[in-house]
Design a protein around this motif. Sequence first.
Motif, PDB file in Angstrom:
ATOM      1  N   ARG A  97       0.823  -1.211   0.000  1.00 30.60           N
ATOM      2  CA  ARG A  97       0.000   0.000   0.000  1.00 30.60           C
ATOM      3  C   ARG A  97       0.856   1.260   0.000  1.00 30.60           C
ATOM      4  O   ARG A  97       0.549   2.242  -0.693  1.00 30.60           O
ATOM      5  CB  ARG A  97      -0.931   0.002   1.217  1.00 30.60           C
ATOM      6  N   GLY A  98       1.969   1.231   0.743  1.00 28.76           N
ATOM      7  CA  GLY A  98       2.834   2.409   0.797  1.00 28.76           C
ATOM      8  C   GLY A  98       3.438   2.738  -0.554  1.00 28.76           C
ATOM      9  O   GLY A  98       3.399   3.897  -1.000  1.00 28.76           O
ATOM     10  N   LEU A  99       4.007   1.729  -1.221  1.00 26.93           N
ATOM     11  CA  LEU A  99       4.576   1.951  -2.551  1.00 26.93           C
ATOM     12  C   LEU A  99       3.500   2.369  -3.543  1.00 26.93           C
ATOM     13  O   LEU A  99       3.676   3.304  -4.336  1.00 26.93           O
ATOM     14  CB  LEU A  99       5.265   0.684  -3.049  1.00 26.93           C
ATOM     15  N   PHE A 100       2.380   1.662  -3.489  1.00 29.38           N
ATOM     16  CA  PHE A 100       1.294   1.924  -4.426  1.00 29.38           C
ATOM     17  C   PHE A 100       0.781   3.358  -4.280  1.00 29.38           C
ATOM     18  O   PHE A 100       0.653   4.086  -5.272  1.00 29.38           O
ATOM     19  CB  PHE A 100       0.163   0.917  -4.179  1.00 29.38           C
ATOM     20  N   GLN A 101       0.488   3.753  -3.058  1.00 28.64           N
ATOM     21  CA  GLN A 101      -0.070   5.091  -2.844  1.00 28.64           C
ATOM     22  C   GLN A 101       0.900   6.179  -3.287  1.00 28.64           C
ATOM     23  O   GLN A 101       0.502   7.136  -3.957  1.00 28.64           O
ATOM     24  CB  GLN A 101      -0.427   5.274  -1.370  1.00 28.64           C
ATOM     25  N   GLU A 102       2.159   6.025  -2.906  1.00 30.87           N
ATOM     26  CA  GLU A 102       3.144   7.053  -3.250  1.00 30.87           C
ATOM     27  C   GLU A 102       3.274   7.207  -4.764  1.00 30.87           C
ATOM     28  O   GLU A 102       3.225   8.324  -5.297  1.00 30.87           O
ATOM     29  CB  GLU A 102       4.499   6.702  -2.643  1.00 30.87           C
ATOM     30  N   ASN A 103       3.430   6.082  -5.461  1.00 29.09           N
ATOM     31  CA  ASN A 103       3.658   6.141  -6.905  1.00 29.09           C
ATOM     32  C   ASN A 103       2.401   6.533  -7.672  1.00 29.09           C
ATOM     33  O   ASN A 103       2.428   7.404  -8.548  1.00 29.09           O
ATOM     34  CB  ASN A 103       4.162   4.789  -7.409  1.00 29.09           C
ATOM     35  N   TYR A 104       1.308   5.886  -7.332  1.00 24.33           N
ATOM     36  CA  TYR A 104       0.069   6.076  -8.089  1.00 24.33           C
ATOM     37  C   TYR A 104      -0.529   7.458  -7.852  1.00 24.33           C
ATOM     38  O   TYR A 104      -0.871   8.170  -8.811  1.00 24.33           O
ATOM     39  CB  TYR A 104      -0.920   4.974  -7.699  1.00 24.33           C
ATOM     40  N   HIS A 105      -0.649   7.856  -6.598  1.00 26.24           N
ATOM     41  CA  HIS A 105      -1.278   9.139  -6.293  1.00 26.24           C
ATOM     42  C   HIS A 105      -0.480  10.290  -6.896  1.00 26.24           C
ATOM     43  O   HIS A 105      -1.056  11.243  -7.412  1.00 26.24           O
ATOM     44  CB  HIS A 105      -1.416   9.323  -4.783  1.00 26.24           C
ATOM     45  N   TYR A 106       0.845  10.217  -6.823  1.00 23.79           N
ATOM     46  CA  TYR A 106       1.660  11.298  -7.369  1.00 23.79           C
ATOM     47  C   TYR A 106       1.444  11.434  -8.874  1.00 23.79           C
ATOM     48  O   TYR A 106       1.250  12.532  -9.387  1.00 23.79           O
ATOM     49  CB  TYR A 106       3.140  11.051  -7.076  1.00 23.79           C
ATOM     50  N   PHE A 126       7.473  10.360 -14.669  1.00 26.99           N
ATOM     51  CA  PHE A 126       6.367  11.038 -13.995  1.00 26.99           C
ATOM     52  C   PHE A 126       6.913  12.112 -13.049  1.00 26.99           C
ATOM     53  O   PHE A 126       6.494  12.242 -11.900  1.00 26.99           O
ATOM     54  CB  PHE A 126       5.475  10.039 -13.249  1.00 26.99           C
ATOM     55  N   ASN A 127       7.868  12.866 -13.567  1.00 28.61           N
ATOM     56  CA  ASN A 127       8.432  14.044 -12.921  1.00 28.61           C
ATOM     57  C   ASN A 127       9.172  13.744 -11.619  1.00 28.61           C
ATOM     58  O   ASN A 127       9.363  14.626 -10.785  1.00 28.61           O
ATOM     59  CB  ASN A 127       7.338  15.091 -12.646  1.00 28.61           C
ATOM     60  N   SER A 168       2.821  -0.811  -7.707  1.00 34.40           N
ATOM     61  CA  SER A 168       3.395  -1.314  -6.460  1.00 34.40           C
ATOM     62  C   SER A 168       4.874  -1.658  -6.603  1.00 34.40           C
ATOM     63  O   SER A 168       5.525  -2.024  -5.613  1.00 34.40           O
ATOM     64  CB  SER A 168       2.633  -2.556  -5.989  1.00 34.40           C
ATOM     65  N   TYR A 169       5.415  -1.533  -7.800  1.00 35.35           N
ATOM     66  CA  TYR A 169       6.845  -1.784  -8.016  1.00 35.35           C
ATOM     67  C   TYR A 169       7.647  -0.570  -7.560  1.00 35.35           C
ATOM     68  O   TYR A 169       7.259   0.575  -7.822  1.00 35.35           O
ATOM     69  CB  TYR A 169       7.094  -2.068  -9.496  1.00 35.35           C
ATOM     70  N   ASN A 170       8.769  -0.804  -6.898  1.00 38.66           N
ATOM     71  CA  ASN A 170       9.578   0.289  -6.358  1.00 38.66           C
ATOM     72  C   ASN A 170      10.431   0.910  -7.473  1.00 38.66           C
ATOM     73  O   ASN A 170      11.645   0.741  -7.521  1.00 38.66           O
ATOM     74  CB  ASN A 170      10.474  -0.225  -5.224  1.00 38.66           C
TER      75      ASN A 170
END
Length: 286
Positions: free
Chosen positions: A40-49, A196-197, A270-272
């Motif tokens: 969830r942490g990886l997913f939220q950070e990458n996806y939301h941004y 993605f910047n 979810s991939y880092n």
Amino acid sequence: MSHWALHFILKGVASLPLSLAQILGGLGGILAYTFSPHFRGLFQENYHYAMQLHGRTIHPLRAAAASGMLFIDSLWIWHNPQRALQLADVQDWSSVNQAVQEGRGLVMLTPHLGGFEIIPRILATHFPATILYRPARQEWLNDLIEEQRAYPNMHFVPTNLQGVRKMVKALQEGEAIGILPDQVPSGGDGVWVKFFNRYAYTTPLPARLANRNRTPVILFSAIRKSLGQGWIIKAQRLNAFSEDPHQAATQMNEAIETVILEAPEQFIWSYNRYKHPEGAELPPQG
């Protein structure tokens, strides 16, 4: 759970009808998002941004479900290659044939999007393809992947010097090679450029191989249709890469971003992607 039991379960899921397998994959993605802080942490950070950057508002649970489907799609395609090929809606394959007919080989780029594992199998029905892959750390998982991925006219080579040499040879013989361009390379093998910047350690290998002999580069996508209906396959020929590795990697990442934004929930968020691999220099600031 033992490796054998997990192996059996995965094969069982891959034997189900595609629609049912995808439903299970979607549930698995939602469960991982709900109960795994790491996922969830990886997913939220990458996806939301990325979504905020482009003004998108797709619910994260929908994207988490699609991420689970991506894993199941791969399993199902490995286990049912002929059925999967029948469900592939291939668009504008003429650009691929034209590129191959130029006689300088083909560099195939397939980001982790939708049913990406079907793409090399489509290629292999037309001409030989050598695919670069990173072996799994767990021996049992690597054995499973190698067993399931095996397919006529497809040759898998590891991400090392020997594998690169085999890809160079394949291009010299006018064949196709495949690279996952959104995978983080080992320290010392990549460059820091924006994705993605945000700075992401990115492989310059596709550009380096393509620029050796002006080899055509095609970016493929396999976007999932509705449940059990297969995938839409698109092929886009990219402009020639810059000789500068940073500029070339930027060109590649920008093209990948454009493809992802066609179905952003189907990417593997979810991939880092932004990790700092051991041995790599520090990323630029800003």
